[in-house]
Design an enzyme around this catalytic site. Structure first.
Site, PDB file in Angstrom:
ATOM      1  NE  ARG A  50      -4.040  -2.000   2.164  1.00  0.00           N
ATOM      2  CZ  ARG A  50      -4.780  -2.374   3.189  1.00  0.00           C
ATOM      3  NH1 ARG A  50      -4.659  -1.775   4.361  1.00  0.00           N
ATOM      4  NH2 ARG A  50      -5.664  -3.349   3.059  1.00  0.00           N
ATOM      5  CE1 TYR A  70     -13.637  -7.733   1.265  1.00  0.00           C
ATOM      6  CE2 TYR A  70     -11.753  -8.930   0.388  1.00  0.00           C
ATOM      7  CZ  TYR A  70     -12.274  -7.977   1.250  1.00  0.00           C
ATOM      8  OH  TYR A  70     -11.439  -7.282   2.080  1.00  0.00           O
TER       9      TYR A  70
END
Length: 349
Positions: free
Chosen positions: A26, A153
């Site tokens: 990230r 998900y």
């Protein structure tokens, strides 16, 4: 294209390096003011991901600002289920949301095995644009989510502390779970192969929700599919990062991947003792260590480097850098890795 800095690739292959390479999960994102300025001009996260020139710009920002040893393409693991026909939204301050979820065999049957150029061409073009702009400065990392994490998900519909809906499927209809996992795996393999063809030098597979499965389920519903992905990518180094899956380390040692990523709860000395010298390890500073003073960050980084040792290590955090982290402390982390590891190899410390 010849790389001016190939430390990451040499470390992944187990070759000697003059210092430890360093990058951050990230790293392209909210810790950088230039990212926030660009994001503020757009409709949202998905516009940024789906616009190749902008995704490339954001990918390169930390190379310029932080002097890391690799870029990682700015994208999201959830582009895969969307390419398969299950659209997601990125809700500010809440995270990903799937308006529709996979609940039945009919839902699985409706999903396609995505064609990379047709359904994910914007990511591949972002890789091509990034490679041209980097001009060999550092390697470019491509990535995808592990099939289990993607299934989690698609079934749950959003982030969760337990993913109980997804985990329930593994007990109540394991055959359907495997059918969905096979579709996800086929899409992921084609997608990652296309990333390599577009210019990715290394691939990372993120199994973000590995740690919520019991070991027997993890072996049945995750590592077998990660193995298929690794086997399909023989020409580039592959890193497997499975958060919370400390119990799977011996099995990871048998995967045809070059690097195993460790989260901040794992002791690299114990992992090295368990798997031997055949893999490179990546990680694993606690992201919260970057909230300390510069002196504390430096001390924590040196401790981490000593636990890993001087070779077969790629320095990183044990998870993605948190968005409210001070970029100056990130720079302390990076500079300490470079300076301390270089001195250690020269025998000066």
């Amino acid at each position: 294209m010849m790389l001016k800095n190939d430390l990451l690739l040499r470390a992944a292959r187990g070759e000697d390096t003059e210092r430890t390479p360093v990058w951050l999960m990230r790293q392209a994102g909210r810790i950088l003011p230039q990212y926030r300025a660009l994001r503020g001009r757009l409709s949202g996260f998905k516009e940024l991901v789906e616009t190749p020139e902008l995704a490339a710009e954001v990918t390169i920002q930390p190379v310029d600002a932080l002097d890391v040893d690799a870029a990682i393409i700015f994208s999201d693991i959830l582009v895969v289920p969307e390419a398969m026909g299950l659209t997601y939204e990125m809700v500010e301050a809440r995270g990903p949301l799937f308006p529709q979820t996979v609940q039945s065999r009919h839902d699985v049957d409706r999903l396609r095995i995505a064609d990379p150029e047709e359904h994910l061409g914007y990511v591949l073009e972002a890789i091509r644009v990034t490679k041209r702009s980097l001009n060999g400065r550092v390697p470019l990392i491509g990535f995808a989510g592990a099939p289990w994490t993607i299934l989690a998900y698609m079934v749950e519909g959003h982030g969760s502390k337990t993913f109980s809906k997804a985990r329930r499927l593994l007990y109540t209809d394991p055959q359907l779970a495997h059918e969905l996992l096979r579709k996800i795996t086929a899409t992921t393999i084609a997608y990652l192969q296309a990333q390599v063809e577009a210019g990715a030098n290394l691939i990372q597979v993120f199994d973000s929700w590995a740690g919520i499965l019991p070991p027997d389920h993890y072996q049945e519903f995750s590592t077998r599919y990660i193995r298929e992905i690794c086997e399909a990518l023989p020409n580039v180094p592959v890193t497997v990062f499975a958060k919370g899956a400390f119990f799977a380390v011996p099995e990871f040692a048998t995967l045809p991947c070059r690097t195993i990523g460790l989260d901040w709860n794992e002791d690299p000395r114990a992992v090295r003792a368990a798997i031997g010298d055949g893999k490179t390890l990546q990680g694993n500073l606690d992201p919260c260590a970057l909230y300390g003073t510069p002196e504390q960050v430096q001390h924590a980084t040196i401790q981490m480097l000593r636990r890993f040792g001087p070779q077969r290590h790629i320095a990183n955090l044990g998870h993605g850098v948190y968005p409210d982290t001070n970029p100056d402390n990130v720079k302390v982390f990076i500079e300490t890795v470079k300076e301390f590891s270089a001195l250690a190899r020269e025998g000066q410390i």
